[in-house]
Design a protein around this motif. Sequence first.
Motif, mmCIF file in Angstrom:
data_model
loop_
_atom_site.group_PDB
_atom_site.id
_atom_site.type_symbol
_atom_site.label_atom_id
_atom_site.label_comp_id
_atom_site.label_asym_id
_atom_site.label_seq_id
_atom_site.Cartn_x
_atom_site.Cartn_y
_atom_site.Cartn_z
ATOM 1 N N ALA A 165 0.836 -1.210 0.000
ATOM 2 C CA ALA A 165 0.000 0.000 0.000
ATOM 3 C C ALA A 165 0.867 1.255 0.000
ATOM 4 C CB ALA A 165 -0.934 0.001 1.203
ATOM 5 N N TYR A 166 1.994 1.195 0.678
ATOM 6 C CA TYR A 166 2.916 2.335 0.711
ATOM 7 C C TYR A 166 3.517 2.574 -0.670
ATOM 8 C CZ TYR A 166 6.914 5.247 1.903
ATOM 9 O OH TYR A 166 7.837 6.261 1.940
ATOM 10 N N ARG A 182 2.201 1.706 -3.544
ATOM 11 C CA ARG A 182 1.130 2.209 -4.410
ATOM 12 C C ARG A 182 0.865 3.692 -4.145
ATOM 13 N NH1 ARG A 182 -1.122 -2.815 -3.082
ATOM 14 N NH2 ARG A 182 -2.496 -1.851 -1.532
ATOM 15 N N ALA A 183 0.858 4.075 -2.884
ATOM 16 C CA ALA A 183 0.628 5.476 -2.524
ATOM 17 C C ALA A 183 1.750 6.353 -3.077
ATOM 18 C CB ALA A 183 0.531 5.626 -1.008
ATOM 19 N N ILE A 237 -1.444 4.545 6.737
ATOM 20 C CA ILE A 237 -0.369 3.548 6.769
ATOM 21 C C ILE A 237 0.526 3.793 7.980
ATOM 22 C CG2 ILE A 237 1.667 2.669 5.550
ATOM 23 C CD1 ILE A 237 0.187 3.532 2.919
ATOM 24 N N TYR A 259 2.051 -8.768 6.779
ATOM 25 C CA TYR A 259 2.914 -8.815 5.599
ATOM 26 C C TYR A 259 4.055 -9.784 5.820
ATOM 27 C CZ TYR A 259 0.399 -4.587 4.393
ATOM 28 O OH TYR A 259 -0.594 -3.687 4.114
#
Length: 168
Positions: free
Chosen positions: A36-37, A39-40, A120, A168
Amino acid sequence: MKKLLLMLVMAASAVTMQAQKFALVDMEYILKNIPAYERANEQISQVSKQWQAEVDALSTEAQTLYKNYQNEVVFLSKEQKKQRQDAIVEKERQAAELKKQYFGPEGELFKKRTALMSPIQEEIYSAIKDIADLRGYQLVLDRASDSGILFGSPKIDISAEVLRKLGY
């Protein structure tokens, strides 16, 4: 009596002098392993490039207006010169304003980064806090930051455990 008093003082000191427990985390390692990091970061990069292109387009227009003005200045009346100069200044002002709107301290990029990264970061902080509470750590340091940590034993690095707690 003195021996008893001395023993009581020593016992009280031993109880209050518990060993403080420390842990390290490597935020760079943790963030690299959170999809997610990544992608951000990619979204922020794309938006930043798009906005920079808009600012550059306005700056290019201002430069083109200025070059045209320089080429035609000898043929222009006083009033036409003033109009052209005002148009150039206005275009430069628009470019500067747009740049501030997108990239300023409270600009759109800052807001976008905050909106994407805060959840996040809060999730990571919560995981670190839970682990610290569970294990009794009084202090958790980030070895990735420029904090002056010269050496940290891998035994006290809880980065992998934080990632596991996050799933993760």
